[in-house]
Design a protein around this motif. Structure first.
Motif, mmCIF file in Angstrom:
data_model
loop_
_atom_site.group_PDB
_atom_site.id
_atom_site.type_symbol
_atom_site.label_atom_id
_atom_site.label_comp_id
_atom_site.label_asym_id
_atom_site.label_seq_id
_atom_site.Cartn_x
_atom_site.Cartn_y
_atom_site.Cartn_z
ATOM 1 N N LYS A 127 5.159 49.578 -21.296
ATOM 2 C CA LYS A 127 3.820 48.665 -20.934
ATOM 3 C C LYS A 127 2.713 50.062 -21.597
ATOM 4 C CE LYS A 127 5.384 45.035 -19.506
ATOM 5 N NZ LYS A 127 5.647 43.917 -20.635
ATOM 6 N N ALA A 128 3.379 51.087 -22.289
ATOM 7 C CA ALA A 128 2.331 52.148 -22.577
ATOM 8 C C ALA A 128 1.964 52.710 -24.214
ATOM 9 C CB ALA A 128 3.154 53.219 -21.636
ATOM 10 N N GLY A 129 0.992 52.481 -24.358
ATOM 11 C CA GLY A 129 0.562 53.202 -25.686
ATOM 12 C C GLY A 129 1.206 54.119 -25.909
ATOM 13 N N PHE A 130 2.129 54.640 -26.763
ATOM 14 C CA PHE A 130 2.370 56.210 -27.379
ATOM 15 C C PHE A 130 1.900 56.739 -28.587
ATOM 16 C CE2 PHE A 130 5.278 55.703 -24.294
ATOM 17 C CZ PHE A 130 6.311 57.008 -24.001
ATOM 18 N N LEU A 136 -5.352 58.902 -27.841
ATOM 19 C CA LEU A 136 -4.374 57.998 -26.766
ATOM 20 C C LEU A 136 -5.211 57.779 -25.516
ATOM 21 C CD1 LEU A 136 -1.539 56.623 -26.951
ATOM 22 C CD2 LEU A 136 -1.097 59.031 -25.742
ATOM 23 N N LEU A 137 -5.344 58.511 -24.687
ATOM 24 C CA LEU A 137 -5.478 58.615 -23.046
ATOM 25 C C LEU A 137 -6.841 58.192 -23.267
ATOM 26 C CD1 LEU A 137 -5.095 62.474 -22.050
ATOM 27 C CD2 LEU A 137 -3.023 60.836 -22.294
ATOM 28 N N ALA A 138 -7.728 58.391 -24.391
ATOM 29 C CA ALA A 138 -9.044 57.432 -23.832
ATOM 30 C C ALA A 138 -9.227 55.788 -24.020
ATOM 31 C CB ALA A 138 -9.800 57.842 -24.911
ATOM 32 N N ARG A 139 -8.062 55.917 -25.482
ATOM 33 C CA ARG A 139 -7.842 54.176 -25.001
ATOM 34 C C ARG A 139 -6.503 52.920 -24.301
ATOM 35 N NH1 ARG A 139 -5.608 56.155 -30.176
ATOM 36 N NH2 ARG A 139 -3.761 55.490 -29.958
ATOM 37 N N ASN A 140 -6.034 54.314 -23.916
ATOM 38 C CA ASN A 140 -5.012 53.569 -22.500
ATOM 39 C C ASN A 140 -5.473 54.093 -21.067
ATOM 40 O OD1 ASN A 140 -3.009 52.137 -24.659
ATOM 41 N ND2 ASN A 140 -3.552 54.474 -25.307
ATOM 42 N N LEU A 141 -6.115 54.662 -20.999
ATOM 43 C CA LEU A 141 -5.732 54.978 -19.411
ATOM 44 C C LEU A 141 -7.420 55.011 -18.933
ATOM 45 C CD1 LEU A 141 -4.346 58.767 -19.121
ATOM 46 C CD2 LEU A 141 -3.609 56.207 -19.277
ATOM 47 N N SER A 142 -8.206 54.772 -20.070
ATOM 48 C CA SER A 142 -9.915 54.652 -19.169
ATOM 49 C C SER A 142 -10.287 52.974 -18.952
ATOM 50 C CB SER A 142 -10.903 54.775 -20.566
ATOM 51 O OG SER A 142 -10.449 53.960 -21.412
ATOM 52 N N ALA A 199 -0.180 56.434 -21.062
ATOM 53 C CA ALA A 199 -0.023 56.950 -22.320
ATOM 54 C C ALA A 199 1.754 57.332 -21.786
ATOM 55 C CB ALA A 199 -0.980 57.133 -22.810
ATOM 56 N N GLY A 200 1.838 57.839 -23.388
ATOM 57 C CA GLY A 200 2.991 58.735 -23.780
ATOM 58 C C GLY A 200 2.814 59.389 -25.057
ATOM 59 N N ALA A 201 3.028 60.101 -24.760
ATOM 60 C CA ALA A 201 2.862 61.735 -26.390
ATOM 61 C C ALA A 201 4.312 62.244 -25.947
ATOM 62 C CB ALA A 201 1.435 62.474 -26.076
ATOM 63 N N SER A 202 4.346 62.307 -27.461
ATOM 64 C CA SER A 202 5.853 63.108 -27.194
ATOM 65 C C SER A 202 5.249 63.678 -28.486
ATOM 66 C CB SER A 202 7.101 62.747 -28.095
ATOM 67 O OG SER A 202 8.111 63.426 -28.460
ATOM 68 N N PHE A 203 5.224 65.358 -28.330
ATOM 69 C CA PHE A 203 5.014 66.345 -29.248
ATOM 70 C C PHE A 203 6.651 67.375 -29.741
ATOM 71 C CE2 PHE A 203 1.431 65.736 -27.044
ATOM 72 C CZ PHE A 203 0.359 65.234 -28.249
ATOM 73 N N HIS A 204 6.254 67.351 -31.213
ATOM 74 C CA HIS A 204 8.007 67.479 -31.303
ATOM 75 C C HIS A 204 9.118 67.107 -30.404
ATOM 76 C CE1 HIS A 204 7.049 71.129 -29.092
ATOM 77 N NE2 HIS A 204 6.132 71.027 -30.122
ATOM 78 N N GLY A 252 -0.689 59.131 -17.956
ATOM 79 C CA GLY A 252 -0.389 59.675 -18.962
ATOM 80 C C GLY A 252 0.648 60.159 -18.583
ATOM 81 N N VAL A 253 1.587 60.399 -19.507
ATOM 82 C CA VAL A 253 2.542 61.424 -19.666
ATOM 83 C C VAL A 253 2.570 61.962 -20.872
ATOM 84 C CG1 VAL A 253 3.753 60.523 -17.338
ATOM 85 C CG2 VAL A 253 4.228 59.576 -20.147
ATOM 86 N N VAL A 254 2.965 63.380 -20.778
ATOM 87 C CA VAL A 254 2.723 64.495 -22.098
ATOM 88 C C VAL A 254 4.293 64.965 -22.334
ATOM 89 C CG1 VAL A 254 1.382 65.836 -23.352
ATOM 90 C CG2 VAL A 254 0.103 64.537 -21.930
#
Length: 295
Positions: A221-224, A289-295, A196-201, A172-174
């Protein structure tokens, strides 16, 4: 956006709502951050260390924290424009306590190995923000889409060599503020490895440029998760629509939301505009997000 308008809005918000320097001084930084970041009854015991990651441009200093036992999915955490500091190490530790091997990186390692924000700073209040802003802007200007990718590849190589990392699971990348776009760039560059990728502000996710992050979505190929500050959305209301169109066209799952009542920078607990309620909700969405995409 992370600019002078945001600085003025942050100052006004802090004067109305912020914890004072005196209050932080009474509790101490560690205690203050602990109050802001809720403890989980299921928190795992973790190990933490300062590490050095070899990159094509030198040695990147970072904070590595992971559960004390077993192998776990890895997460790269890029801090906001103010760089590595206790608030991000605390967030990294909290994520590790949930079962992830987390690398919190110093994006400015080419220029400084010291922190831009000193450990003794209790909160990035308007006075501190004003003092460090010119240096922060100058450091941010030394980075580019290319350095984001070369650094990201090096961080992935480092993680994949660690005994605590489960290399059978994707990473995952945050990212926060300016590094929200980094999550897009690395996910597009390493689609087989980034899940998985997550962008905060995040800033600059949708631009007119050919290399705009939103144009990279078809390569991922990642969920975001894209958590947008309300005042950022007010300045660029079309960005969320362009992002929605990009992910839908690529048939990739993405949770895109404007968080009501938030100002740019609301997530880190040392921010002058920290919004605990909305930051906790965003943190919960990150966990999902991480639970869905990294497990």
């Amino acid at each position: 956006m992370c600019d002078e308008d945001s600085n003025r809005e942050a100052e006004a918000y802090y004067r109305r709502h912020g914890m004072t320097r005196r209050a932080f001084g009474k509790t101490g930084l560690g205690a203050a951050l602990a109050m802001m970041l809720p403890w989980s009854a299921r928190a795992q015991e973790v190990k933490e260390s300062k590490v050095v990651v070899e990159t094509p441009d030198g040695e990147a200093d970072a904070y590595f924290v992971h559960p004390a036992k077993g192998r776990h999915p890895a997460v790269i955490m890029w801090p906001d424009i103010f760089g590595m500091r206790p608030a991000f190490r605390q967030m990294g530790r909290r994520l590790a306590e949930s079962g992830y091997a987390v690398l919190v990186v110093n994006p400015y390692y080419r220029s400084i190995h010291a922190q831009l924000i000193p450990d003794e700073a209790r909160v990035i209040d308007p006075d501190l923000r004003k003092a460090v802003w010119p240096r922060a802007k100058a450091l941010a200007a030394t980075l580019s889409p290319a350095t984001c990718v070369t650094d990201g590849r090096a961080f992935v190589r480092f993680l994949d060599r660690q005994p605590s990392v489960d290399t059978g699971k994707r990473i995952g990348v945050v990212g926060y503020c300016m590094t929200g776009s980094y999550t897009f760039r690395l996910a597009a560059d390493m689609p087989k490895r980034i899940g998985a990728g997550a962008s905060f502000h995040g800033v600059g996710l949708v631009t007119d440029g050919e290399d705009s992050p939103h144009r990279l979505v078809p390569e991922m190929k990642a969920g975001f998760l894209i958590a947008i500050a309300q005042n950022d959305d007010e300045r660029d209301p079309g960005a969320k629509t362009a992002l929605r169109t990009a992910f839908d066209s690529a048939e990739l799952p993405a949770e895109i939301e404007v968080y009501e009542g938030t100002l740019h920078g609301w997530c880190p607990p040392d921010s002058a505009v920290y919004n605990r309620e909305q930051a906790e909700r965003a943190w919960g969405r990150l966990q999902a997000l991480l639970a869905r995409n990294l497990s």
